[in-house]
Design a protein around this motif. Sequence first.
Motif, PDB file in Angstrom:
ATOM      1  N   GLN A 164       0.801  -1.222   0.000  1.00 52.53           N
ATOM      2  CA  GLN A 164       0.000   0.000   0.000  1.00 52.53           C
ATOM      3  C   GLN A 164       0.837   1.278   0.000  1.00 52.53           C
ATOM      4  O   GLN A 164       0.282   2.384   0.028  1.00 52.53           O
ATOM      5  CB  GLN A 164      -0.936  -0.003   1.220  1.00 52.53           C
ATOM      6  N   GLN A 165       2.152   1.135   0.000  1.00 52.03           N
ATOM      7  CA  GLN A 165       3.065   2.283  -0.073  1.00 52.03           C
ATOM      8  C   GLN A 165       2.827   3.272   1.075  1.00 52.03           C
ATOM      9  O   GLN A 165       2.710   4.488   0.861  1.00 52.03           O
ATOM     10  CB  GLN A 165       2.929   2.994  -1.426  1.00 52.03           C
ATOM     11  N   VAL A 166       2.735   2.755   2.275  1.00 50.83           N
ATOM     12  CA  VAL A 166       2.569   3.599   3.460  1.00 50.83           C
ATOM     13  C   VAL A 166       3.722   3.346   4.433  1.00 50.83           C
ATOM     14  O   VAL A 166       4.503   2.416   4.267  1.00 50.83           O
ATOM     15  CB  VAL A 166       1.213   3.348   4.158  1.00 50.83           C
ATOM     16  N   GLY A 167       3.805   4.197   5.471  1.00 47.67           N
ATOM     17  CA  GLY A 167       4.881   4.060   6.438  1.00 47.67           C
ATOM     18  C   GLY A 167       6.223   4.347   5.795  1.00 47.67           C
ATOM     19  O   GLY A 167       6.385   5.297   5.023  1.00 47.67           O
ATOM     20  N   ARG A 168       7.194   3.489   6.058  1.00 50.96           N
ATOM     21  CA  ARG A 168       8.532   3.689   5.474  1.00 50.96           C
ATOM     22  C   ARG A 168       8.570   3.416   3.974  1.00 50.96           C
ATOM     23  O   ARG A 168       9.576   3.676   3.314  1.00 50.96           O
ATOM     24  CB  ARG A 168       9.553   2.809   6.197  1.00 50.96           C
ATOM     25  N   GLY A 178       0.834   8.414  11.404  1.00 51.69           N
ATOM     26  CA  GLY A 178      -0.095   8.539  12.519  1.00 51.69           C
ATOM     27  C   GLY A 178      -1.558   8.465  12.104  1.00 51.69           C
ATOM     28  O   GLY A 178      -1.925   7.768  11.163  1.00 51.69           O
ATOM     29  N   TRP A 179      -2.396   9.245  12.815  1.00 53.06           N
ATOM     30  CA  TRP A 179      -3.843   9.175  12.591  1.00 53.06           C
ATOM     31  C   TRP A 179      -4.234   9.679  11.206  1.00 53.06           C
ATOM     32  O   TRP A 179      -5.232   9.232  10.630  1.00 53.06           O
ATOM     33  CB  TRP A 179      -4.575   9.975  13.667  1.00 53.06           C
ATOM     34  N   ARG A 180      -3.442  10.618  10.671  1.00 51.56           N
ATOM     35  CA  ARG A 180      -3.780  11.135   9.345  1.00 51.56           C
ATOM     36  C   ARG A 180      -3.622  10.060   8.259  1.00 51.56           C
ATOM     37  O   ARG A 180      -4.466   9.936   7.376  1.00 51.56           O
ATOM     38  CB  ARG A 180      -2.931  12.367   9.031  1.00 51.56           C
ATOM     39  N   THR A 181      -2.568   9.281   8.354  1.00 54.93           N
ATOM     40  CA  THR A 181      -2.401   8.185   7.397  1.00 54.93           C
ATOM     41  C   THR A 181      -3.483   7.132   7.597  1.00 54.93           C
ATOM     42  O   THR A 181      -4.041   6.595   6.628  1.00 54.93           O
ATOM     43  CB  THR A 181      -1.017   7.545   7.551  1.00 54.93           C
ATOM     44  N   ARG A 205      -8.547   4.951   4.857  1.00 51.45           N
ATOM     45  CA  ARG A 205      -9.929   4.483   4.857  1.00 51.45           C
ATOM     46  C   ARG A 205     -10.906   5.555   4.360  1.00 51.45           C
ATOM     47  O   ARG A 205     -12.110   5.423   4.493  1.00 51.45           O
ATOM     48  CB  ARG A 205     -10.331   4.052   6.273  1.00 51.45           C
ATOM     49  N   SER A 206     -10.362   6.615   3.778  1.00 54.99           N
ATOM     50  CA  SER A 206     -11.176   7.787   3.437  1.00 54.99           C
ATOM     51  C   SER A 206     -12.221   7.501   2.371  1.00 54.99           C
ATOM     52  O   SER A 206     -13.337   8.024   2.434  1.00 54.99           O
ATOM     53  CB  SER A 206     -10.276   8.945   2.990  1.00 54.99           C
ATOM     54  N   LEU A 207     -11.904   6.686   1.374  1.00 55.56           N
ATOM     55  CA  LEU A 207     -12.864   6.419   0.303  1.00 55.56           C
ATOM     56  C   LEU A 207     -14.090   5.691   0.840  1.00 55.56           C
ATOM     57  O   LEU A 207     -15.235   6.072   0.561  1.00 55.56           O
ATOM     58  CB  LEU A 207     -12.210   5.604  -0.812  1.00 55.56           C
ATOM     59  N   GLY A 208     -13.869   4.647   1.624  1.00 50.59           N
ATOM     60  CA  GLY A 208     -14.987   3.919   2.205  1.00 50.59           C
ATOM     61  C   GLY A 208     -15.793   4.777   3.168  1.00 50.59           C
ATOM     62  O   GLY A 208     -17.030   4.711   3.183  1.00 50.59           O
ATOM     63  N   SER A 253       3.870  10.508  -2.817  1.00 49.00           N
ATOM     64  CA  SER A 253       2.715  10.068  -2.032  1.00 49.00           C
ATOM     65  C   SER A 253       1.946  11.277  -1.528  1.00 49.00           C
ATOM     66  O   SER A 253       2.531  12.343  -1.277  1.00 49.00           O
ATOM     67  CB  SER A 253       3.161   9.223  -0.835  1.00 49.00           C
ATOM     68  N   PRO A 254       0.609  11.159  -1.366  1.00 50.39           N
ATOM     69  CA  PRO A 254      -0.176  12.274  -0.808  1.00 50.39           C
ATOM     70  C   PRO A 254       0.380  12.715   0.544  1.00 50.39           C
ATOM     71  O   PRO A 254       0.926  11.898   1.296  1.00 50.39           O
ATOM     72  CB  PRO A 254      -1.587  11.672  -0.676  1.00 50.39           C
ATOM     73  N   PRO A 255       0.256  14.008   0.893  1.00 50.18           N
ATOM     74  CA  PRO A 255       0.826  14.531   2.135  1.00 50.18           C
ATOM     75  C   PRO A 255       0.402  13.756   3.385  1.00 50.18           C
ATOM     76  O   PRO A 255       1.217  13.534   4.287  1.00 50.18           O
ATOM     77  CB  PRO A 255       0.319  15.976   2.177  1.00 50.18           C
ATOM     78  N   TRP A 256      -0.865  13.333   3.450  1.00 49.64           N
ATOM     79  CA  TRP A 256      -1.326  12.636   4.653  1.00 49.64           C
ATOM     80  C   TRP A 256      -0.740  11.231   4.754  1.00 49.64           C
ATOM     81  O   TRP A 256      -0.699  10.661   5.840  1.00 49.64           O
ATOM     82  CB  TRP A 256      -2.854  12.590   4.693  1.00 49.64           C
ATOM     83  N   VAL A 257      -0.280  10.673   3.652  1.00 41.66           N
ATOM     84  CA  VAL A 257       0.407   9.385   3.707  1.00 41.66           C
ATOM     85  C   VAL A 257       1.801   9.578   4.287  1.00 41.66           C
ATOM     86  O   VAL A 257       2.266   8.786   5.109  1.00 41.66           O
ATOM     87  CB  VAL A 257       0.500   8.761   2.296  1.00 41.66           C
ATOM     88  N   GLN A 258       2.448  10.641   3.895  1.00 44.21           N
ATOM     89  CA  GLN A 258       3.791  10.926   4.394  1.00 44.21           C
ATOM     90  C   GLN A 258       3.774  11.369   5.854  1.00 44.21           C
ATOM     91  O   GLN A 258       4.758  11.191   6.574  1.00 44.21           O
ATOM     92  CB  GLN A 258       4.435  12.010   3.538  1.00 44.21           C
TER      93      GLN A 258
END
Length: 224
Positions: A103-107, A121-124, A129-132, A113-118
């Motif tokens: 999923q290309q998250v975390g390290r 924490g809670w933003r990632t 889960r934002s689409l659902g 990547s979108p800012p909230w992925v980078q």
Amino acid sequence: MRRILRDNGLSIVFGLLFLGSLVGQALAGHADFINRQLAQGGEPISFGQYVTSADFAVDVAENWQSEYLQFFLYIMATVWLVQRGSPESKPVGRIGPETDEDQQVGRHAHDASPPWVQAGGWRTALFSRSLGLVMGALFLASWLAQSVVGMSAFNAEQLGDFADPLPWPEYITSADFWSRSLQNWQSEFLAIGSMAILSVYLRQRGSPESKPVGASHTITEESG
């Protein structure tokens, strides 16, 4: 301008189709409403009065809620459920939310990547889960709207028949409310199931909703 139209063709075309069909529904619904009014000895109403009436609003709302329910359920179901051979499904070995690397998250996040992925924490977690969440919220909002305007339309008929109107808590347990909801839901469930199964064995050349024409029936999650 030509590039903008090309790059946003799907959203522009379907946005125009949506507006055109909504206007068409309003015009046809107004004509039908007037015919029913005259047949019952009532007075015709203007187009403006019709499109601001509960009768029109409930028809629109019940269509919207069923469509958002379809997408919400499909988004959530395809996390855990698979259909071997369907381009609408993940491969059988990737059931579940998948790894951070997948999923290309975390390290595994990168510069694009979108800012909230980078951010982590809670933003990632929320963005993951934002689409659902948004689809679910849109379904609930449109379903609530359907219940409110549906109650108004139902009670208008009740008063016309000299019957007692229903309060909202009673209306949402009534046959009218559930009949309106379920008649739309069953068509959405049929459409989702049909697409998942038919795309295993049938092809549409050039469509990302189809496998390549020459792909095996057993190949899963491969778009053409």
